[in-house]
Motif scaffolding. Structure first.
Motif, PDB file in Angstrom:
ATOM      1  N   ALA A 169       0.834  -1.210   0.000  1.00  0.00           N
ATOM      2  CA  ALA A 169       0.000   0.000   0.000  1.00  0.00           C
ATOM      3  C   ALA A 169       0.864   1.252   0.000  1.00  0.00           C
ATOM      4  O   ALA A 169       0.598   2.210  -0.737  1.00  0.00           O
ATOM      5  CB  ALA A 169      -0.939  -0.012   1.203  1.00  0.00           C
ATOM      6  N   ALA A 170       1.906   1.246   0.826  1.00  0.00           N
ATOM      7  CA  ALA A 170       2.796   2.407   0.882  1.00  0.00           C
ATOM      8  C   ALA A 170       3.537   2.572  -0.440  1.00  0.00           C
ATOM      9  O   ALA A 170       3.714   3.696  -0.929  1.00  0.00           O
ATOM     10  CB  ALA A 170       3.784   2.253   2.040  1.00  0.00           C
ATOM     11  N   LEU A 183       4.286   5.164  -5.822  1.00  0.00           N
ATOM     12  CA  LEU A 183       4.307   4.974  -7.272  1.00  0.00           C
ATOM     13  C   LEU A 183       3.443   6.014  -7.970  1.00  0.00           C
ATOM     14  O   LEU A 183       3.833   6.571  -8.998  1.00  0.00           O
ATOM     15  CB  LEU A 183       3.809   3.560  -7.595  1.00  0.00           C
ATOM     16  N   ARG A 184       2.294   6.305  -7.418  1.00  0.00           N
ATOM     17  CA  ARG A 184       1.390   7.278  -8.037  1.00  0.00           C
ATOM     18  C   ARG A 184       1.911   8.704  -7.931  1.00  0.00           C
ATOM     19  O   ARG A 184       1.583   9.556  -8.756  1.00  0.00           O
ATOM     20  CB  ARG A 184       0.003   7.172  -7.403  1.00  0.00           C
ATOM     21  N   ALA A 185       2.760   8.955  -6.922  1.00  0.00           N
ATOM     22  CA  ALA A 185       3.238  10.325  -6.693  1.00  0.00           C
ATOM     23  C   ALA A 185       4.615  10.607  -7.271  1.00  0.00           C
ATOM     24  O   ALA A 185       5.008  11.767  -7.405  1.00  0.00           O
ATOM     25  CB  ALA A 185       3.252  10.608  -5.187  1.00  0.00           C
ATOM     26  N   ASP A 186       5.355   9.562  -7.608  1.00  0.00           N
ATOM     27  CA  ASP A 186       6.773   9.713  -7.960  1.00  0.00           C
ATOM     28  C   ASP A 186       7.008   9.260  -9.405  1.00  0.00           C
ATOM     29  O   ASP A 186       6.994   8.061  -9.701  1.00  0.00           O
ATOM     30  CB  ASP A 186       7.621   8.881  -6.986  1.00  0.00           C
ATOM     31  N   ALA A 187       7.256  10.217 -10.302  1.00  0.00           N
ATOM     32  CA  ALA A 187       7.462   9.887 -11.714  1.00  0.00           C
ATOM     33  C   ALA A 187       8.705   9.036 -11.924  1.00  0.00           C
ATOM     34  O   ALA A 187       8.728   8.166 -12.800  1.00  0.00           O
ATOM     35  CB  ALA A 187       7.566  11.171 -12.537  1.00  0.00           C
TER      36      ALA A 187
END
Length: 274
Positions: free
Chosen positions: A46-47, A52-56
């Motif tokens: 989950a973390a 992943l969604r926030a870090d390109a």
């Protein structure tokens, strides 16, 4: 990974790359995601997925972990023969010496695909010096592109090349690896590109010949259709598309003409109407 976790990863990869994964690839997926969780020091999935969604950068690294870079020099040599014996002679009938001819290898993996085109033309197309031939190699995997820039290859990658060709275009062996000579490495441009992201592909410009081999087999029908449209848009009218030997554009899109030459079957964007 729970079934829901697996679904999230598969949906992420599909949106980002067009590649389709599912339960039948669970072990393959779990190993690569576990490696990235450990590398980022996240306590759980989950973390990690939140990061992943926030870090390109992390998105890019996970995509790199799932790409397949199995290739070697002079792969599907019959298509290279078709390029020099049929495709280019046809294209230059409407060109003048000195005109630009653009060839795109997408995906290019670690460079063997694009460099093979350059070497083949130097060895087999007598008109190569009469035209401004530009070769571009693109891939979604940034690690593969770094390796392509370096141009350092082992014995397996070179196994299909005649010894005289290896000696002509590669530096002497060091620890069973040989590096392409600098002039050849500088003759090919490498860029990052995603075949299912049409807007970003416009940056690549248009091409006379596109090699897109052994990637559509990893896509589902919807992604193949998107990729076909994008490849069509990247071709000049009258330009040619070369797919892998197990792939056929005829089953994906009716926009291309099927052209049967002595060495290979390829697909052509129709020319402009008179």
């Amino acid at each position: 990974m729970s079934a829901d976790d697996l679904k999230k990863v598969c949906e992420f990869l599909y949106r980002q790359t067009g590649m389709q994964f599912g339960e039948n690839k669970r072990y393959y997926i779990e190993r690569r995601v576990a490696d990235r969780i450990a590398a980022t020091h996240c306590p759980d999935f989950a973390a990690y997925f939140g990061q992943l969604r926030a870090d390109a950068v992390e998105r890019e690294r996970l995509i790199n972990a799932f790409t397949v870079n199995e290739t070697y020099f002079y792969r599907e040599e019959h298509q290279l023969a078709c390029l020099s014996r049929s495709l280019l002679p046809d294209l230059i009938t409407s060109r003048r010496p000195g005109d630009k001819i653009r060839i795109w290898s997408a995906p290019c993996s670690t460079g063997e695909e694009a460099y093979s085109i350059a070497i083949w033309l130097l060895e087999n197309w007598r008109m190569v010096d009469a035209y401004n031939v530009e070769i571009v190699g693109s891939d979604i995997d940034t690690r593969a592109l770094e390796a392509a820039h370096e141009g350092l290859y082992g014995e397996r990658a070179l196994s299909r090349l005649p010894p005289e060709v290896v000696n002509a275009y590669f530096e002497p062996s060091r620890r069973h690896r040989r590096q392409l000579i600098n002039d050849l490495r500088e003759s090919v441009t490498f860029t990052r590109a995603n075949l299912v992201d049409g807007p970003s592909l416009t940056e690549q410009g248009v091409f006379d010949v596109i090699f897109c081999r052994n990637v559509l087999i990893y896509f589902d029908d919807a992604s193949r259709l998107t990729a076909a449209k994008n490849l069509y848009d990247r071709l000049n009218p009258g330009g040619y598309l070369c797919l892998g030997h197990t792939e056929s554009m005829s089953r994906i899109s009716d926009r291309f003409l099927v052209r049967r030459f002595e060495d290979a079957v390829v697909f052509q964007r129709p020319g402009e109407a008179a």
